[in-house]
Design an enzyme around this catalytic site. Structure first.
Site, PDB file in Angstrom:
ATOM      1  N   ARG B 300       0.827  -1.213   0.000  1.00 53.35           N
ATOM      2  CA  ARG B 300       0.000   0.000   0.000  1.00 53.35           C
ATOM      3  C   ARG B 300       0.858   1.259   0.000  1.00 53.35           C
ATOM      4  NH1 ARG B 300      -5.373  -2.054   3.419  1.00 53.35           N
ATOM      5  NH2 ARG B 300      -6.126  -3.190   1.600  1.00 53.35           N
ATOM      6  N   TYR B 442      -6.636   0.567  -7.140  1.00 55.79           N
ATOM      7  CA  TYR B 442      -6.167  -0.790  -6.782  1.00 55.79           C
ATOM      8  C   TYR B 442      -5.461  -0.850  -5.434  1.00 55.79           C
ATOM      9  CZ  TYR B 442      -1.659   0.112  -9.382  1.00 55.79           C
ATOM     10  OH  TYR B 442      -0.477   0.585  -9.864  1.00 55.79           O
ATOM     11  N   GLU B 443      -5.131  -2.058  -5.074  1.00 53.57           N
ATOM     12  CA  GLU B 443      -4.488  -2.333  -3.775  1.00 53.57           C
ATOM     13  C   GLU B 443      -5.416  -1.914  -2.630  1.00 53.57           C
ATOM     14  OE1 GLU B 443      -1.682  -4.053  -4.067  1.00 53.57           O
ATOM     15  OE2 GLU B 443      -1.897  -4.349  -1.931  1.00 53.57           O
ATOM     16  N   GLY B 444      -6.729  -2.121  -2.847  1.00 53.14           N
ATOM     17  CA  GLY B 444      -7.750  -1.623  -1.927  1.00 53.14           C
ATOM     18  C   GLY B 444      -8.103  -0.206  -2.325  1.00 53.14           C
ATOM     19  N   GLN B 449      -9.325   1.969   2.037  1.00 50.59           N
ATOM     20  CA  GLN B 449      -8.252   2.483   2.905  1.00 50.59           C
ATOM     21  C   GLN B 449      -8.844   3.304   4.051  1.00 50.59           C
ATOM     22  OE1 GLN B 449      -5.121   1.501   2.296  1.00 50.59           O
ATOM     23  NE2 GLN B 449      -5.902   0.482   0.472  1.00 50.59           N
TER      24      GLN B 449
END
Lengths: 607, 607
Positions: B300, B442-444, B449
């Site tokens: 992240r 992306y990546e959450g 977040q």
């Protein structure tokens, strides 16, 4: 693939219930005499426009993005598959003539209805829409200042769509700063001029959709003074028409290349090389800039419509996806599936409501402005015309900048609703973002719109137009300050309007303090426009909420349309309007934080 | 064509003058023993990294965007021209091994220095950087929880870059919601598992840059419980290595297609079909989610770096253009040309300073976090390790979301500085915008977040981590509240920190009020993260300003670097920080405005 359904119900609500367009248009002899003021008729036109746009124009949007326009070595340009066929149908159905002057074959419909169709086209396929859109701009300029001869020869073809038009302003070194353009005009001595120079970023500048293209070109006539006062407007046709309107010889204007752009791929953005091309003066010598400004309001509102239309279609598709996509479990559960539709999650609702609140307010502003333009042009009472014109002048930069900024942001947030799928081309959301981005840049960047608003429309005018609007707001506030439903909104609005007044005073005082005064205006302008935009949207939301509450109280809300209005108004005032708090602070901070050391901060050394 | 110069001076300023990285790293035996703690050495590494990235990686950025990746019918993928050659040089120079464990061939450099290189790569060519980036993620997971056998066989190849890695999480129906993934694993009875299923959005999922690709795959072992507690992590190599590390048979994992994306075209985003592919368990059965979370912080932060890097390079190019582009005349004039550089106009300065203020604060946050990660892993004192780990956990969602949101916005504003030219592909600005957009998704997603921050890191923790940070802030505030230079910033910061505390209390109380409590958290999260982000950036700007003022006061500002810091800090506090005023109001408004009538507002009917 994205879908689109024109928001005709909301358009009619704004036109009739909010603005009372039917009665207002009926008071204008032009529309009365043309039988184009009747609301039932306008309503039918809107429905028919919706059907046409949804079925003929919208399906070409992704094709246009993918294929783009292709130029061959001779400078001919092929538009994407289907674009010309759709345009032919559009012409055949008379849509190019919709709000044009009956004297030149137009249908004489009010701007109020054409702006509604304009929104639909922008939602459906903004790149396609720019071909007739630019044409309409050229029509307006020629209609306003062209000689009778030019009008008789050109306007019927532009109105019936067999010829299209362009506006040729920008040059490689001159975008915002048109005063330094170099394209020159030499008097041929036969009533025509030889135009030589290079224009860039010419939307719909070359294509295969029409028989002829009529370029309106800013150029400097030899011997004219430097700067904006030495610029004239010329008409330069691709093919020089014979007196009977048939096409004659090919003129010396060629498409040198097409730009590769972030979006609006379906529209040909041309570099046009004028090599002694034959041109005709439009209007007066050295009044080119003034003539362009005549139609600037319409063109800027037209750009604002792109923000509105793209925000609307992005919102619609995000809404559909949010109902369909199952992800995570909500307590209490709302579906029997392994996960719930993401629309159940508050943060997704926040993104959706942002789209809904901005687009519905934008629609109200656009239709209000369009009706004001109709009033400005056709009201029998001169005072009313003047008043409407002032309101158009004041609100146009807001319509352009606030609507395109919001449209871009709504497109981005709507894309966010899709998660990773929003980044994939097939879903179409990323195209909306790319297509929306240009609206903030062209037709005067949004920074320039802000300067136009604060510098020209507010301060140079001594605040007179602003005071008139403030009066309207105050009247509305006084009528409704104790209202059980909208009292709180009116209260917030009143405070913000007051703050707008005092901010204007402060910036105005700073503006008069010598050379740095201009810097103070420049430093405040963008935040000022955004603040002002919220005051305008707040006013419109309060008005719409009032009407909706009245309907609900009268038991006339059969399908929840009015309930939705009241709840969206609430969202607007609680979640979007508070941006004004930040803006008030940043405006107040003024130019000082921007007056940094050039060398230390920017590595910029100058005299 | 865009250019890029790595901001090495600013990186070193943050590392050494703000964070005292040299001394802190020297206190960690791991770095001390590896001789990788010395700041002079780190400084040289940074200079060398800058040279490599500027000359080898950055020139491929536009090529990568234009060509994209091409998949053939067998599922092989060709990366853009030059990508593999640059990767070979990158490997040969040892950059893939930079911060890896010396036990597996790594150089044992601190994360603090690799994150600086990471920023440079993201500025130069984010699509290219994702190949080694994803590899690094796979390295981290395997290093943290893999068996010795797996580590010995795989890690040396990943560290020397001859093999790369991926993370296979997402499936068509499961993005945010990994608990519902369907990819299954069957025990082969020989220590291996047969993996079957489809994974989508796999960055660097197939390519021609390395000899082998090591996929880390989330799958459900037969008989495991439903939801996140039944997911395990498997290693699935493209080629199954022999015991000596040479490549054996081709495994049953094939790239079924590549996605067509808005940006990062140079990176292959693959659909991977696993058809009974041979896999090895990584870590424990049913602990796959926990194992993934081990490396989530680094991944992240890595995504946040994309926002930072793209913001930086977009800002740099806007700055160069603003000095070069002549448009309109400023009073008093600053050039002898027909127009002045647009950097002279306050609104352009506002856009530029926005970029500078966000990227410099982002860089400080990133390096602070990287040093905290080093501390968490290697400090001899357990309490210090725990404290650093808490800070990393708390600040990581902010680094991911706030940095990518700001990065996107800075890219958009920097594009705006270019006017119409910003929309044209050749200038490269629109690519920065398209490439930056994915970081928010992306990546959450940034919404996720925000929930991680407010729900998990703050509320589920009883506010303990937040209080620790608040303590640090308060200490700083007490030391500096009367400071002649930064007293005002400290004052603003103190108020906002206090407000953050009270907002947290209010949301926390609502959160405990039954089922709707979760909605209140969900409704507040995104605005809460943004508010929190400003408090963190405010703290960092105040600290940087203090150091800079001290230098200036001591007569040690030879080139204006410190003056620039103080003026940028002022810009931040007067023009960006006030966003907190709006956010406080929207957070306070809570979930109620979002709890609209589903049918009336959204046309959504449900049980």
């Amino acid at each position: 693939m994205p879908s689109y359904k024109a928001p005709t119900r909301d358009m009619k609500f704004v036109m009739q219930e909010v603005l009372g367009a039917g009665d207002q248009l009926a008071a204008m002899p032009f529309y009365k005499d043309n039988d184009t003021a009747d609301f039932d008729l306008l309503s039918q036109v809107i429905d028919e426009a919706a059907r046409f746009v949804e079925t003929e124009i919208q399906p070409l949007n992704q094709i246009g993005d993918k294929e783009g326009c292709v130029r061959d070595e001779q400078g001919n340009v092929k538009t994407p598959t289907g674009f010309k066929a759709a345009y032919d149908k559009f012409r055949a159905a008379g849509w190019t003539a919709l709000d044009a002057d009956p004297e030149y074959g137009g249908q004489g419909m009010p701007h109020t209805v054409s702006i509604a169709m304009n929104e639909m086209i922008c939602s459906a396929n903004v790149a396609w829409g720019m071909y007739p859109g630019l044409s309409h701009g050229a029509y307006s300029a020629l209609h306003a200042v062209g000689s009778d001869e030019l009008k008789k020869l050109y306007l019927p073809h532009i109105v019936d769509g067999s010829w299209t038009g362009t506006m040729c302003l920008t040059e490689p070194h001159a975008g915002t700063d048109l005063g330094i353009i170099r394209t020159k005009a030499q008097d041929n001595g036969d009533g025509t001029y030889a135009i030589t120079g290079t224009k860039i970023f010419i939307s719909a500048g070359e294509h295969d959709m029409a028989e002829n293209i009529v370029h309106l070109v800013l150029a400097r006539l030899e011997g004219s003074p430097a700067g904006t006062k030495g610029i004239s407007l010329f008409l330069v046709p691709k093919f020089i028409p014979n007196a009977d309107g048939s096409l004659g010889e090919r003129n010396g204007v060629v498409c040198g290349s097409l730009e590769h752009k972030m979006g609006i791929h379906g529209n040909a953005t041309a570099v046009l090389n004028f090599d002694g091309a034959r041109g005709w003066l439009v209007g007066e010598v050295n009044k080119g800039m003034n003539h362009m400004f005549i139609m600037m309001n319409a063109a800027r509102l037209g750009t604002g419509m792109q923000g509105l239309g793209l925000g609307e279609v992005a919102y619609q598709n995000a809404l559909a996806y949010a109902k369909d996509r199952l992800q995570m479990r909500k307590e209490p559960r709302v579906s029997g599936e392994e996960a719930d539709p993401i629309i159940a999650h508050p943060d997704v609702r926040r993104m959706l409501l942002t789209g809904k609140a901005y687009t519905e307010a934008g629609r109200a502003l656009a239709l209000w402005l369009a009706l004001s333009i109709d009033t400005e042009h056709h009201h029998p009472d001169e005072a009313k015309r003047k008043e409407a014109g002032d309101m158009v002048a004041l609100l146009t930069p807001i319509a352009k900048a606030f609507m395109t900024d919001n449209g871009f942001n709504v497109a981005v947030q709507s894309q966010q609703v899709f998660g990773g799928h929003g980044y994939i081309q097939e879903w179409g959301m990323e195209q909306f973002v790319r297509d929306a981005r240009i609206g903030q840049i062209y037709e005067g960047t949004n920074g320039i719109q802000s300067l136009d608003l604060l510098g020209r429309k507010v301060l140079m005018d001594g605040g007179k137009k602003l005071q008139k609007l403030a009066g309207t707001l105050q009247e509305f506030a006084e009528e409704n300050e104790g209202d059980e439903h909208i009292g709180d909104y009116v209260n917030q609005l009143g405070k913000a309007a007051q703050q707008l007044g005092s901010i204007t005073m402060v910036v105005g005082q700073k503006a008069m303090s010598g050379a740095e005064g201009a810097d103070e205006v420049n430093a405040a302008a963008v935040d000022y426009l955004r603040f002002f935009g919220h005051v305008v949207y707040g006013y419109l939301w309060a008005r719409m909420a009032k009407i909706a509450h009245d309907k609900i109280d009268a038991g006339a809300d059969k399908d929840g349309f009015y309930l939705a209005k009241t709840q969206t108004a609430k969202f607007y005032f609680t979640k979007l309007f508070p941006e004004t708090k930040a803006l008030a602070a940043t405006i107040k901070a003024g130019n000082e934080p921007l007056a940094v050391d050039d060398k230390a901060v920017f590595g910029w050394e100058h005299a």
